[in-house]
Design a protein around this motif. Structure first.
Motif, PDB file in Angstrom:
ATOM      1  N   ASP B 151      45.611  37.552  48.767  1.00  0.00           N
ATOM      2  CA  ASP B 151      44.398  38.249  49.112  1.00  0.00           C
ATOM      3  C   ASP B 151      44.190  39.513  47.905  1.00  0.00           C
ATOM      4  O   ASP B 151      43.036  39.592  47.473  1.00  0.00           O
ATOM      5  N   THR B 152      44.962  40.049  47.316  1.00  0.00           N
ATOM      6  CA  THR B 152      44.877  41.113  46.304  1.00  0.00           C
ATOM      7  C   THR B 152      45.439  40.560  44.941  1.00  0.00           C
ATOM      8  O   THR B 152      45.832  41.230  44.096  1.00  0.00           O
ATOM      9  N   GLY B 153      45.544  39.181  44.821  1.00  0.00           N
ATOM     10  CA  GLY B 153      46.257  38.724  43.668  1.00  0.00           C
ATOM     11  C   GLY B 153      45.112  38.544  42.698  1.00  0.00           C
ATOM     12  O   GLY B 153      43.839  38.768  42.903  1.00  0.00           O
ATOM     13  N   GLU B 157      40.753  38.926  42.799  1.00  0.00           N
ATOM     14  CA  GLU B 157      40.312  39.899  41.955  1.00  0.00           C
ATOM     15  C   GLU B 157      39.221  39.499  41.047  1.00  0.00           C
ATOM     16  O   GLU B 157      38.202  40.131  40.903  1.00  0.00           O
ATOM     17  N   PHE B 158      39.597  38.507  40.410  1.00  0.00           N
ATOM     18  CA  PHE B 158      38.635  38.198  39.176  1.00  0.00           C
ATOM     19  C   PHE B 158      37.553  37.367  39.930  1.00  0.00           C
ATOM     20  O   PHE B 158      36.296  37.918  39.795  1.00  0.00           O
ATOM     21  N   LEU B 159      37.530  36.611  41.145  1.00  0.00           N
ATOM     22  CA  LEU B 159      36.171  36.228  41.637  1.00  0.00           C
ATOM     23  C   LEU B 159      35.334  37.410  42.321  1.00  0.00           C
ATOM     24  O   LEU B 159      34.321  37.501  42.379  1.00  0.00           O
ATOM     25  N   LEU B 160      36.194  38.388  42.912  1.00  0.00           N
ATOM     26  CA  LEU B 160      35.452  39.533  43.455  1.00  0.00           C
ATOM     27  C   LEU B 160      34.717  40.320  42.261  1.00  0.00           C
ATOM     28  O   LEU B 160      33.648  40.726  42.276  1.00  0.00           O
ATOM     29  N   ILE B 164      31.560  36.482  42.459  1.00  0.00           N
ATOM     30  CA  ILE B 164      31.456  35.066  43.156  1.00  0.00           C
ATOM     31  C   ILE B 164      31.572  35.095  44.427  1.00  0.00           C
ATOM     32  O   ILE B 164      30.872  34.432  45.252  1.00  0.00           O
ATOM     33  N   ILE B 165      32.426  35.857  45.031  1.00  0.00           N
ATOM     34  CA  ILE B 165      32.672  36.241  46.680  1.00  0.00           C
ATOM     35  C   ILE B 165      32.666  37.656  46.850  1.00  0.00           C
ATOM     36  O   ILE B 165      32.664  38.662  46.023  1.00  0.00           O
TER      37      ILE B 165
END
Lengths: 341, 307
Positions: B151-153, B157-160, B164-165
């Motif tokens: 979840d915190t990987g 992190e990148f998608l957040l 995008i998410i």
């Protein structure tokens, strides 16, 4: 993974090993003894020390049954496993005179049910098994095993449980208030239904990762051993170790003298060495449990002596895990298989 | 070995004459010690009576197979029905291994094709790149995969960060993660045998097909696939068989929530159950399945050789 960890042989070849007088072969839990202490023993008695590790009491028993008896001098089984090893005839015994420090054993740990009078074992460390909860995720009341077995929405889907049937089913039994090793049909049915229902809210089963998932945040609550909880907090996890009102598991690991020990004399020297308050305290400072040896307090690091895990409130009840008779154990095995099928 | 003697190619070959059985000794020892003996031990243990908390009593019984196939209820006193628990565990493992094999084939075949069609000098670089990650221990690679997708990987992190998410994708402790782990662990076992087959492929065959107005799909289906088939079959077996017994990916990436064949067997020897005959019986059944797959392959091979 378990197998890999277990078999990853920790060959601790020590300085000056070539000239060492004798040898000592230890079969121990993973991450449970500071290397400095082994070095100190090796230097003091001129003994070459080797150590293999296991990750559950059952794995220890399996290895000894599969022919490793006779290759180790000492092992470190938990309370009920001392009982089982004794029944299996795998332990040697000693007289108190053979251990000059026998008198250092705390009185309450001297006449234990699994080894009355301490003739085959000495206390190593004792602690409790309960669970820890991440206080940044959940800030409600934390005083019940219900947080694991009937979790609130904040924790649902973020729970790690220990991957051993003994610990997980015993905590579930405490939550339901049913006796251990119950053979009562209604009670076993209730136990089965409880864990089957709770599984949907559990993220993972893992024992050797119990600390890591709390530190990384993969789990917001997890069953854990008291010392591991203290270590997880030291590594930055914002967790609280919970003393449940339903009770928790209390356990004691013990150094036992194995039958057919190739180096019986060194084994006894090592056991005597571990009963020195200073050395017992070194283990406690490392593992963050409690020693069961008199006079350790002056050697303890304050953060260990004062940690919440080491100081349970006086009203919490702790029970030892009972080894069940065969006909009952089969049913607990069936529930566990059912849970993971 | 004796094949050289009839040709009388050299005087030195005489020393092999009549020494065949003796020269085969290392092979027989190897097969005997590492193959036949362990399987025999397992077969014998599977029909012995279990001793409480591990070990066996030397009394013949089929109780372990009975436990595998027949369900007599939690208390053991109901009329026997078919036990679906263990069949279900086996089926799940077979399904996962099969899916991992298909995924590896879908990615592995184009990869192998790409590498084999590069100039000879560059090929070895590509092959080297494929094998580099496998210098690292499987355990470490599996744990690293968990770090990547948690979840915190970095992935989340990148998608957040990219918008995008909105909430992290829950990837760890899912079947998806297990598949990813298996796929990643065994991909080279698919790429390398297919590469070896494609490298030997004579590209003038493709040109001939094109001259005869075959479109590229037809060329692939009728010319290329039959020629590289041995490589594909070998790759599929090399991925399927270890995936079937894999337990690292299910435990670390899948959260060990369900038994796989490997963890079910492990539990019988290392867990509280301590039921060695049952573990041996489950191993024998697994071995039978793998043997069946290999025999089918061997038959397909000999047929292919004859035509």
């Amino acid at each position: 993974m378990k197998t890999l960890l277990t078999t990853s042989l920790l060959a601790l070849t020590l300085a000056g090993a070539a000239q060492a007088e004798g040898k000592l072969s230890i079969y121990h839990w993973f991450e449970y003894i500071p290397q400095e202490l082994l070095d100190k023993f090796a230097a003091e008695y001129d003994v070459e020390v080797t150590m293999d590790t296991f990750d559950s009491n059952e794995a220890l028993l399996a290895a000894l049954k599969a022919g490793r008896l006779g290759s180790y001098d000492v092992a470190v089984p938990g309370d009920y496993m001392v009982d089982i090893l004794k029944q299996e005839g795998m332990l040697d015994s000693f007289t108190p005179e053979e251990l000059p420090n026998h008198g250092n054993i705390e009185d309450r740990w001297l006449d234990v049910a699994f080894d009355p009078g301490r003739t085959s074992s000495i206390p190593y460390q004792w602690g409790s098994t309960s669970f820890a909860v991440n206080r940044e995720v959940y800030d409600g009341t934390a005083d019940s095993l219900g947080l694991i077995f009937a979790p609130p929405p904040e924790l649902a889907g973020k729970i790690n449980v220990l991957d051993t049937s003994g610990e997980t089913l015993t905590l579930a039994s405490l939550y339901l208030g049913i006796p251990q090793c119950s053979a009562d049909r209604a009670q076993l049915k209730a136990l089965n239904d409880l864990v089957m229902g709770a599984k949907a809210e559990w993220a993972s089963f893992g024992s050797d990762v119990a600390k890591d998932v709390l530190v990384s945040g993969d789990a917001a609550a997890g069953m854990i051993w008291s010392g591991f909880s203290a270590k997880a907090r030291a590594e930055g996890a914002p967790i609280e170790y919970v003393f449940p009102k339903e009770g928790m598991i209390v356990w004691m690991d013990n150094v036992v003298l194995l039958k057919d020990a190739p180096n019986r004399d060194n084994a006894l020297k090592f056991m005597n060495f571990l009963l020195e308050p200073e050395n017992a305290a070194a283990v406690t400072n490392y593992a963050q449990y409690s020693a069961g040896v008199k006079g350790v307090s002056e050697f303890l690091a304050p953060e260990v002596a004062n940690s919440p895990e080491s100081n349970p409130p006086s009203d919490v009840t702790g029970v030892f895990v009972q080894p069940c008779p065969q006909e009952v154990q089969v049913m607990y095995d069936a529930i566990w298989t059912n849970l993971k099928k | 070995m004796a094949g050289a003697a009839p040709q009388g190619a050299s005087a030195g070959s005489d020393i092999y004459r009549g020494n065949g059985p003796r020269l085969l000794l290392p092979v027989w020892l190897w097969v005997g010690i590492f193959l036949v003996a362990p399987v025999l031990i397992m077969a014998v243990y599977s029909v012995l009576t279990k001793e409480f908390r591990g070990g066996v009593i030397w009394d013949f019984t089929l109780a372990a197979y009975d436990q595998f196939f027949l369900d007599r209820g939690l208390f053991g006193d109901e009329p026997p029905r078919i036990e679906w628990t263990y069949i279900g565990i086996f089926w799940r493992s077979i399904w996962q291994a099969g899916l991992a094999t298909v995924l590896c084939l879908l990615i592995g075949f184009p990869t192998a094709w790409f590498i084999a069609t590069r100039p000879a000098r560059v090929r070895s670089v590509w092959l080297f790149l494929i094998t580099i990650p496998y210098w690292v221990n499987l355990l470490i690679r599996t744990v690293s995969m968990k770090f990547l997708i948690r979840d915190t990987g970095p992935l989340n992190e990148f998608l957040l960060w990219a918008g995008i998410i909105d909430t992290p994708l829950a990837l760890v402790n899912t079947n998806f993660a297990v598949q990813l782990g298996l796929f990643y662990s065994y991909l080279p076992f698919m790429v390398l045998p297919i590469y070896a087959a494609v490298e030997r492929y004579d590209f003038s065959l493709s040109e001939a097909a094109a001259d005869l107005y075959a479109d590229s799909w037809t060329t692939l289906r009728l010319i290329i696939l039959p020629v590289v088939k041995p490589g594909i079959v070998a790759g599929c077996i090399l991925v399927f068989v270890p995936s079937l017994g894999a337990f690292l990916a299910p435990e670390l990436l899948g959260g060990a929530k369900t038994f796989m064949i490997g963890s079910l067997i492990e539990e019988q020897f290392k867990g509280a159950a301590g039921n060695w005959p049952f573990g041996a019986a489950a191993s024998m059944i697994l071995l039978s399945i793998v043997m069946a797959v290999l025999l089918l392959h061997a038959r397909a091979q000999t047929k292919g050789d004859r035509t």
